[in-house]
Design a protein around this motif. Structure first.
Motif, PDB file in Angstrom:
ATOM      1  N   PRO A 184       0.849  -1.200   0.000  1.00  8.21           N
ATOM      2  CA  PRO A 184       0.000   0.000   0.000  1.00  8.21           C
ATOM      3  C   PRO A 184       0.881   1.245   0.000  1.00  8.21           C
ATOM      4  O   PRO A 184       1.996   1.230   0.551  1.00  8.21           O
ATOM      5  CB  PRO A 184      -0.781  -0.137   1.309  1.00  8.21           C
ATOM      6  CG  PRO A 184       0.120  -0.918   2.208  1.00  8.21           C
ATOM      7  CD  PRO A 184       0.863  -1.877   1.309  1.00  8.21           C
ATOM      8  N   VAL A 185       0.399   2.330  -0.626  1.00 10.69           N
ATOM      9  CA  VAL A 185       1.168   3.567  -0.722  1.00 10.69           C
ATOM     10  C   VAL A 185       0.277   4.769  -0.447  1.00 10.69           C
ATOM     11  O   VAL A 185      -0.946   4.691  -0.506  1.00 10.69           O
ATOM     12  CB  VAL A 185       1.814   3.738  -2.125  1.00 10.69           C
ATOM     13  CG1 VAL A 185       2.728   2.585  -2.464  1.00 10.69           C
ATOM     14  CG2 VAL A 185       0.737   3.915  -3.197  1.00 10.69           C
ATOM     15  N   SER A 186       0.912   5.877  -0.159  1.00  9.37           N
ATOM     16  CA  SER A 186       0.270   7.184  -0.188  1.00  9.37           C
ATOM     17  C   SER A 186       1.085   8.037  -1.135  1.00  9.37           C
ATOM     18  O   SER A 186       2.320   8.092  -1.028  1.00  9.37           O
ATOM     19  CB  SER A 186       0.227   7.804   1.209  1.00  9.37           C
ATOM     20  OG  SER A 186      -0.427   9.072   1.178  1.00  9.37           O
ATOM     21  N   LEU A 187       0.411   8.690  -2.086  1.00 16.50           N
ATOM     22  CA  LEU A 187       1.099   9.493  -3.095  1.00 16.50           C
ATOM     23  C   LEU A 187       0.885  10.983  -2.809  1.00 16.50           C
ATOM     24  O   LEU A 187       0.440  11.361  -1.729  1.00 16.50           O
ATOM     25  CB  LEU A 187       0.602   9.114  -4.488  1.00 16.50           C
ATOM     26  CG  LEU A 187       0.753   7.642  -4.873  1.00 16.50           C
ATOM     27  CD1 LEU A 187       0.137   7.382  -6.239  1.00 16.50           C
ATOM     28  CD2 LEU A 187       2.215   7.227  -4.850  1.00 16.50           C
ATOM     29  N   GLY A 188       1.186  11.839  -3.797  1.00 14.38           N
ATOM     30  CA  GLY A 188       1.083  13.273  -3.608  1.00 14.38           C
ATOM     31  C   GLY A 188      -0.352  13.751  -3.509  1.00 14.38           C
ATOM     32  O   GLY A 188      -1.223  13.307  -4.263  1.00 14.38           O
ATOM     33  N   LYS A 189      -0.575  14.669  -2.619  1.00 17.17           N
ATOM     34  CA  LYS A 189      -1.898  15.270  -2.480  1.00 17.17           C
ATOM     35  C   LYS A 189      -2.196  16.146  -3.697  1.00 17.17           C
ATOM     36  O   LYS A 189      -1.314  16.380  -4.548  1.00 17.17           O
ATOM     37  CB  LYS A 189      -1.958  16.087  -1.191  1.00 17.17           C
ATOM     38  CG  LYS A 189      -0.913  17.179  -1.079  1.00 17.17           C
ATOM     39  CD  LYS A 189      -0.899  17.799   0.318  1.00 17.17           C
ATOM     40  CE  LYS A 189       0.250  18.812   0.454  1.00 17.17           C
ATOM     41  NZ  LYS A 189       0.307  19.368   1.830  1.00 17.17           N
ATOM     42  N   ALA A 190      -3.419  16.654  -3.788  1.00 16.08           N
ATOM     43  CA  ALA A 190      -3.848  17.389  -4.980  1.00 16.08           C
ATOM     44  C   ALA A 190      -2.970  18.596  -5.287  1.00 16.08           C
ATOM     45  O   ALA A 190      -2.718  18.917  -6.453  1.00 16.08           O
ATOM     46  CB  ALA A 190      -5.298  17.830  -4.813  1.00 16.08           C
ATOM     47  N   SER A 191      -2.486  19.281  -4.254  1.00 13.39           N
ATOM     48  CA  SER A 191      -1.663  20.477  -4.483  1.00 13.39           C
ATOM     49  C   SER A 191      -0.218  20.156  -4.834  1.00 13.39           C
ATOM     50  O   SER A 191       0.504  21.000  -5.375  1.00 13.39           O
ATOM     51  CB  SER A 191      -1.702  21.382  -3.238  1.00 13.39           C
ATOM     52  OG  SER A 191      -1.214  20.691  -2.098  1.00 13.39           O
ATOM     53  N   THR A 192       0.229  18.948  -4.544  1.00 15.92           N
ATOM     54  CA  THR A 192       1.602  18.509  -4.870  1.00 15.92           C
ATOM     55  C   THR A 192       1.540  17.078  -5.403  1.00 15.92           C
ATOM     56  O   THR A 192       2.041  16.147  -4.777  1.00 15.92           O
ATOM     57  CB  THR A 192       2.525  18.570  -3.633  1.00 15.92           C
ATOM     58  OG1 THR A 192       1.920  17.826  -2.562  1.00 15.92           O
ATOM     59  CG2 THR A 192       2.754  20.003  -3.193  1.00 15.92           C
ATOM     60  N   PRO A 193       0.932  16.890  -6.569  1.00 16.06           N
ATOM     61  CA  PRO A 193       0.718  15.531  -7.071  1.00 16.06           C
ATOM     62  C   PRO A 193       1.998  14.842  -7.527  1.00 16.06           C
ATOM     63  O   PRO A 193       2.971  15.483  -7.930  1.00 16.06           O
ATOM     64  CB  PRO A 193      -0.226  15.750  -8.261  1.00 16.06           C
ATOM     65  CG  PRO A 193       0.108  17.127  -8.747  1.00 16.06           C
ATOM     66  CD  PRO A 193       0.413  17.913  -7.489  1.00 16.06           C
ATOM     67  N   THR A 194       1.982  13.534  -7.452  1.00 17.20           N
ATOM     68  CA  THR A 194       3.071  12.702  -7.954  1.00 17.20           C
ATOM     69  C   THR A 194       3.019  12.676  -9.474  1.00 17.20           C
ATOM     70  O   THR A 194       1.930  12.633 -10.067  1.00 17.20           O
ATOM     71  CB  THR A 194       2.926  11.274  -7.399  1.00 17.20           C
ATOM     72  OG1 THR A 194       2.925  11.329  -5.976  1.00 17.20           O
ATOM     73  CG2 THR A 194       4.046  10.370  -7.875  1.00 17.20           C
ATOM     74  N   PHE A 195       4.177  12.702 -10.120  1.00 16.27           N
ATOM     75  CA  PHE A 195       4.211  12.591 -11.574  1.00 16.27           C
ATOM     76  C   PHE A 195       3.684  11.239 -12.026  1.00 16.27           C
ATOM     77  O   PHE A 195       3.932  10.207 -11.402  1.00 16.27           O
ATOM     78  CB  PHE A 195       5.642  12.739 -12.103  1.00 16.27           C
ATOM     79  CG  PHE A 195       6.164  14.143 -12.135  1.00 16.27           C
ATOM     80  CD1 PHE A 195       5.474  15.159 -12.782  1.00 16.27           C
ATOM     81  CD2 PHE A 195       7.379  14.450 -11.537  1.00 16.27           C
ATOM     82  CE1 PHE A 195       5.976  16.449 -12.817  1.00 16.27           C
ATOM     83  CE2 PHE A 195       7.903  15.735 -11.571  1.00 16.27           C
ATOM     84  CZ  PHE A 195       7.191  16.743 -12.212  1.00 16.27           C
ATOM     85  N   ASN A 196       2.948  11.232 -13.154  1.00 18.60           N
ATOM     86  CA  ASN A 196       2.640  10.003 -13.872  1.00 18.60           C
ATOM     87  C   ASN A 196       3.835   9.625 -14.739  1.00 18.60           C
ATOM     88  O   ASN A 196       4.803  10.380 -14.865  1.00 18.60           O
ATOM     89  CB  ASN A 196       1.407  10.206 -14.764  1.00 18.60           C
ATOM     90  CG  ASN A 196       0.105  10.020 -14.023  1.00 18.60           C
ATOM     91  OD1 ASN A 196      -0.128   8.980 -13.409  1.00 18.60           O
ATOM     92  ND2 ASN A 196      -0.765  11.033 -14.071  1.00 18.60           N
ATOM     93  N   GLY A 197       3.756   8.453 -15.361  1.00 17.70           N
ATOM     94  CA  GLY A 197       4.777   8.034 -16.303  1.00 17.70           C
ATOM     95  C   GLY A 197       5.796   7.087 -15.710  1.00 17.70           C
ATOM     96  O   GLY A 197       5.716   6.702 -14.544  1.00 17.70           O
ATOM     97  N   THR A 198       6.757   6.714 -16.544  1.00 21.25           N
ATOM     98  CA  THR A 198       7.801   5.778 -16.131  1.00 21.25           C
ATOM     99  C   THR A 198       9.019   6.522 -15.612  1.00 21.25           C
ATOM    100  O   THR A 198       9.581   7.377 -16.298  1.00 21.25           O
ATOM    101  CB  THR A 198       8.203   4.858 -17.294  1.00 21.25           C
ATOM    102  OG1 THR A 198       7.069   4.089 -17.697  1.00 21.25           O
ATOM    103  CG2 THR A 198       9.318   3.903 -16.870  1.00 21.25           C
ATOM    104  N   LYS A 199       9.390   6.195 -14.380  1.00 21.76           N
ATOM    105  CA  LYS A 199      10.579   6.748 -13.742  1.00 21.76           C
ATOM    106  C   LYS A 199      11.590   5.619 -13.589  1.00 21.76           C
ATOM    107  O   LYS A 199      11.243   4.448 -13.720  1.00 21.76           O
ATOM    108  CB  LYS A 199      10.210   7.346 -12.378  1.00 21.76           C
ATOM    109  CG  LYS A 199       9.103   8.394 -12.484  1.00 21.76           C
ATOM    110  CD  LYS A 199       8.397   8.659 -11.171  1.00 21.76           C
ATOM    111  CE  LYS A 199       7.142   9.484 -11.403  1.00 21.76           C
ATOM    112  NZ  LYS A 199       6.367   9.715 -10.158  1.00 21.76           N
TER     113      LYS A 199
END
Length: 307
Positions: A184-199
């Motif tokens: 399970p994870v927690s990602l970026g909130k709406a004001s600081t979202p996590t990037f989509n795509g391949t890292k």
């Protein structure tokens, strides 16, 4: 958890969003003069400001299947034609089709351009990758000449591939096709979202100093995936939200036990693909965002056209 970006280097950080060509002779065979008494002609070698090339990868090192070969150039070349032609890459001894993509860089002082080489798809796992970059004496554009040639022999490890789903808030990791983790994870909130795509995993630190708006923390089990400060890391302070909602400054928050397990497992070069995070696609320049560029666009060469 986010951190302060220093240039595009890897300093203090936070979550958020390393033979000239032979003369060409024309005319009669060796030892003879051409008809009419003309002297043999020599194709002039390129001359101009020297351009030095250095590589990030080290001989004998092992990287994940998403790792591009990275070269840094000491001048802003204007033509990639000779650089491309001088590149020969094999995988397990067989030639591979790949291409360079050029972009501006501030990673090393005095090296304003970096070039990333990759094939159309991830490298095969458990493979021997060899590159011969025979650039010495070749042209980097008008008034620019490479002053060195390089070779590289590296390996790929197992195909460790991660997938992070922003809807389910799960991080699933496979190795050579077999699932090894489902966290399970927690990602970026709406004001600081996590990037989509391949890292791609860039580095690992058992403890990373992260500084941001309202915090200054030593964060354990930190795996960097962007230059601008996204990590997969332990977030014991956010335990109630992990797997339930996204509340971070852009990083991928894991429980301490899961973060330690992933830290010990991950290798530099492992790809992780993010979907449905609510953020934009990771920019190519923000680390190793190479796999987010369509192959036909990649082949065009980026900041320095291929032809």
């Amino acid at each position: 958890m986010a951190a302060l970006l220093v240039g595009l280097g890897l300093g203090l950080t936070a979550c958020g969003g390393s033979s000239a060509p032979k003369a060409s002779w024309s005319g009669a065979p060796s030892g003879q003069q051409p008809a009419g008494g003309a002297s043999p002609s020599v194709s002039p070698a390129p001359s101009g400001k020297p351009v030095h090339v250095r590589l990030y990868e080290k001989d004998g090192a092992t990287y994940g299947v998403g790792m591009p070969i990275i070269a840094y150039l000491s001048a802003s070349i204007t033509s990639a034609k000779d650089f491309d032609a001088a590149t020969q890459v094999t995988v397990n001894g067989a030639p591979v089709e790949g291409a360079w993509y050029f972009q501006k860089s501030t990673i090393y002082a005095g090296y304003p351009i970096e070039a990333h080489y990759r094939p159309a798809e991830f490298w095969p796992a458990h493979a021997e990758v060899a590159m011969n970059l025979d650039t010495k004496g070749k042209s980097g554009g008008t008034g620019l000449v490479y002053d060195n040639s390089l070779t590289l022999d590296m390996k790929t490890g197992p195909a460790n591939v991660g997938k992070v789903d922003g809807k389910t808030l799960r991080m699933v990791v496979t190795s050579d096709g077999k699932q090894v983790f489902d966290f399970p994870v927690s990602l970026g909130k709406a004001s600081t979202p996590t990037f989509n795509g391949t890292k791609v995993v860039m580095e690992k630190k058992a403890v990373e100093h992260m500084v941001g708006d309202g915090y200054d923390e030593q964060v354990p089990w930190s795996v960097r995936v962007t230059n601008s400060g996204e990590y997969v890391h332990s977030a014991s302070w956010n335990g109630g939200n992990i797997g339930q909602r996204s509340t971070s400054h852009g990083c991928t928050n894991l429980t301490e036990a899961n973060a330690k397990a992933y830290f010990n497992f991950a290798q530099v070069g492992d790809p992780i693909t993010y979907t449905d995070t609510g953020g934009p696609t990771m920019p190519t320049w923000d680390g190793y965002g190479d796999w987010n560029v369509p192959w036909n666009t990649w082949q065009a060469g980026g900041a320095v056209p291929a032809n």
